[in-house]
Structures are given as structure tokens and as C-alpha cells.
Design a protein around this motif. Structure first.
Motif, PDB file in Angstrom:
ATOM      1  N   ALA A 272       0.829  -1.201   0.000  1.00  0.00           N
ATOM      2  CA  ALA A 272       0.000   0.000   0.000  1.00  0.00           C
ATOM      3  C   ALA A 272       0.866   1.254   0.000  1.00  0.00           C
ATOM      4  O   ALA A 272       1.909   1.307   0.647  1.00  0.00           O
ATOM      5  CB  ALA A 272      -0.912   0.002   1.222  1.00  0.00           C
TER       6      ALA A 272
ATOM      7  N   LEU B 190      -6.613   4.690  -2.345  1.00  0.00           N
ATOM      8  CA  LEU B 190      -5.338   4.111  -1.935  1.00  0.00           C
ATOM      9  C   LEU B 190      -4.619   3.571  -3.166  1.00  0.00           C
ATOM     10  O   LEU B 190      -5.236   2.972  -4.044  1.00  0.00           O
ATOM     11  CB  LEU B 190      -5.575   2.978  -0.933  1.00  0.00           C
ATOM     12  CG  LEU B 190      -4.350   2.213  -0.444  1.00  0.00           C
ATOM     13  CD1 LEU B 190      -3.547   3.080   0.512  1.00  0.00           C
ATOM     14  CD2 LEU B 190      -4.765   0.927   0.236  1.00  0.00           C
TER      15      LEU B 190
ATOM     16  N   ILE C  54      -1.772   0.995  -4.769  1.00  0.00           N
ATOM     17  CA  ILE C  54      -1.021  -0.234  -4.507  1.00  0.00           C
ATOM     18  C   ILE C  54      -0.062  -0.486  -5.665  1.00  0.00           C
ATOM     19  O   ILE C  54      -0.235   0.047  -6.766  1.00  0.00           O
ATOM     20  CB  ILE C  54      -1.944  -1.459  -4.315  1.00  0.00           C
ATOM     21  CG1 ILE C  54      -2.770  -1.722  -5.583  1.00  0.00           C
ATOM     22  CG2 ILE C  54      -2.847  -1.255  -3.108  1.00  0.00           C
ATOM     23  CD1 ILE C  54      -3.577  -2.998  -5.520  1.00  0.00           C
TER      24      ILE C  54
ATOM     25  N   ASN D 166      -7.363  -6.717   4.204  1.00  0.00           N
ATOM     26  CA  ASN D 166      -6.134  -7.103   4.899  1.00  0.00           C
ATOM     27  C   ASN D 166      -6.518  -8.009   6.058  1.00  0.00           C
ATOM     28  O   ASN D 166      -7.671  -8.464   6.150  1.00  0.00           O
ATOM     29  CB  ASN D 166      -5.326  -5.877   5.339  1.00  0.00           C
ATOM     30  CG  ASN D 166      -5.884  -5.185   6.561  1.00  0.00           C
ATOM     31  OD1 ASN D 166      -7.038  -5.408   6.951  1.00  0.00           O
ATOM     32  ND2 ASN D 166      -5.094  -4.342   7.184  1.00  0.00           N
TER      33      ASN D 166
ATOM     34  N   LEU E  24      -1.595   0.995   7.072  1.00  0.00           N
ATOM     35  CA  LEU E  24      -1.532  -0.049   6.051  1.00  0.00           C
ATOM     36  C   LEU E  24      -0.123  -0.220   5.514  1.00  0.00           C
ATOM     37  O   LEU E  24       0.579   0.758   5.249  1.00  0.00           O
ATOM     38  CB  LEU E  24      -2.473   0.293   4.893  1.00  0.00           C
ATOM     39  CG  LEU E  24      -3.969   0.088   5.140  1.00  0.00           C
ATOM     40  CD1 LEU E  24      -4.759   0.529   3.921  1.00  0.00           C
ATOM     41  CD2 LEU E  24      -4.263  -1.365   5.458  1.00  0.00           C
TER      42      LEU E  24
ATOM     43  N   VAL F 184      -1.648  -5.282   1.534  1.00  0.00           N
ATOM     44  CA  VAL F 184      -3.057  -5.619   1.372  1.00  0.00           C
ATOM     45  C   VAL F 184      -3.176  -6.830   0.474  1.00  0.00           C
ATOM     46  O   VAL F 184      -2.216  -7.245  -0.182  1.00  0.00           O
ATOM     47  CB  VAL F 184      -3.850  -4.439   0.768  1.00  0.00           C
ATOM     48  CG1 VAL F 184      -3.706  -3.186   1.631  1.00  0.00           C
ATOM     49  CG2 VAL F 184      -3.384  -4.142  -0.658  1.00  0.00           C
TER      50      VAL F 184
END
Length: 251
Positions: free
Chosen positions: A103, A115, A117, A133, A241, A244
Motif C-alpha cells: 500500500a 489508496l 497499490i 487485509n 496499512l 493488502v
């Protein structure tokens, strides 16, 4: 008399004693004079050395703290990855193929409840895939790039998800409200929902597995339309985070 005095001076111990005294006085006098002349410089040098050592100590302390933080972060990352893999092996994500991604909290996270990734088309990720997660639901894939993807968080005002009460199993619709909050409306008055209750996925939308924690109720209030509403917060702490899991549906 003169010859006698010369002989006495040359061959008697007086000469050696006199020379020794002269050498001793010269040596110590020179050393004393050197110390007196060099003292200010030695004081300045000592102060400079102390300052340099103090500066080095500060830098070393910062480096130790940075290395300690990196080590802790590395251990947490390894732990997170292990937990995600354990969940997959235990069949929690049955009918789904998890893809683990890192993340990244970029500008969109703080502004648009999204978010980033570090996995995308390179891992066959597609729009609509669920993202979770070890703690619970994070959101869904909204944009896919060759080597990255954007995730629409469950707090995004455009995001909706069907949830159920973890105990009564009553179904309801939750919608993001920004500011790390989720709103659940049209709750039947007979549903005994209260602060602290957990809302989970239903497993009926083919997006998320069933019974994955989504949100925690923090406030319940009565609406004029005869229904109750609830304000909730995600069970996942988005600011913490690291890794994930993107769930690709096998079906």
C-alpha cells in the motif's frame, strides 16, 4: 691556582651536577613555556572536539533510531504478509485468489479517499476486485495501470457495500461519508443495533467473502422516516496499512 680550578671543574662531580641542573631547568622551563603559549589553543581545540563529538553522538542516535524504525517496519511487513498468507491457506478466501500488494499513501488517500497499490495489470488485477487485509475490508479496485492500481476506500462517498450485523445477521446498505466514516441508513427499528457492534460482509455480492469485518458502529440515531441510521468507522486503520490482499474471484 687557575690550572687547579680548571682541573677541578673538568674532573670533579661539580661539572656533571651543574650540567644536569642546567639540562633539567632548560627542559622544564621550555615545557612550561610551551604549555603557557599553547594553552589557549588547547582549550579551543578541546571545545571543538567536544562539539564535534556531541554532533557525532546526535547523528549516531538518529541513525540508530532510523535503523530501529526500519527494522520494526520490516518485521511488521513480514508479519502482515505471513498473516495474509495464513488466511489464504486456512480457506478464509475460498473461491478467491489473493494477490499481495504494498500500500502507498499518496495524495489521493488524503483528498479522495483512495489508496495506491504497487500491483496492476502485471498481476491480472481488474476493476471491481475486492481489497482486504488481516483486519477486514479496505475497498475495491477502481483504476488499473500496468504496474499499479487505485483502490476506492469504503469511506469514499461514492462507495457502497451491503453489510450484515455480526450477531443478528440483519442486512443493510453502507455508504462512505469521508473523514474516515461510513453511514448506514434505513435500519429497521426492531434491529437491536448499538454502539460497538461490528458489521460484516454478506458474501452475497460475489465481490467479498462472507463474514469479513467492515465497520464498527460509533453512533445510532433515529430518522424522521421511521428508520434508524448509524455512523460507523472502518475496522481497518488505513494510516497503518503496509500490505493488502487483492481478491480475484475464481468464478
Amino acid at each position: 691556582m687557575s690550572v687547579g680550578l680548571i682541573a677541578i671543574d673538568k674532573f670533579s662531580p661539580i661539572s656533571r651536577i651543574r650540567d644536569s641542573i642546567a639540562v633539567f631547568l632548560e627542559k622544564n622551563t621550555s615545557l612550561l613555556l610551551y604549555r603557557i603559549q599553547s594553552y589557549p589553543q588547547l582549550v579551543v581545540l578541546k571545545v571543538q572536539q567536544q562539539q564535534a563529538l556531541a554532533s557525532q553522538n546526535v547523528q549516531l542516535k538518529k541513525q540508530v533510531e532510523e535503523y530501529s524504525l526500519l527494522l520494526k517496519q520490516s518485521r511488521n511487513q513480514v508479519k502482515d504478509v505471513k498473516l495474509l498468507n495464513d488466511l489464504s491457506q486456512k480457506g478464509i478466501y475460498e473461491d478467491f485468489s489473493p494477490v499481495i500488494a504494498k500500500a502507498v499513501l499518496d495524495v489521493n488517500f488524503f483528498v479522495n479517499n483512495q489508496l495506491l497499490i504497487d500491483q496492476g495489470e502485471n498481476k491480472n488485477i481488474q476493476i471491481g476486485y475486492a481489497v482486504v487485509n488481516k483486519d477486514g475490508v479496505i475497498g475495491q479496485v477502481s483504476t488499473v495501470n500496468p504496474n499499479s492500481s487505485q483502490i476506492s476506500l469504503i469511506t469514499n462517498p461514492e462507495y457502497k457495500i451491503y453489510v450484515e450485523h455480526s450477531v443478528s445477521k440483519s442486512k443493510m446498505l453502507a455508504q462512505g461519508a469521508g473523514n474516515n466514516t461510513i453511514i448506514v441508513k434505513y435500519i429497521d427499528k426492531n434491529d437491536k443495533i448499538k454502539v460497538g457492534d461490528i458489521l460484516e460482509t454478506t458474501g452475497l455480492d460475489d465481490v467479498y467473502p462472507a463474514q469479513i469485518p467492515v465497520a464498527r458502529v460509533v453512533r445510532v440515531f433515529y430518522e424522521n422516516n421511521g428508520f434508524n441510521s448509524a455512523v460507523c468507522v472502518p475496522v481497518v486503520d488505513f494510516r497503518q496499512l503496509q500490505y493488502v490482499s487483492v481478491l480475484k474471484s475464481d468464478s
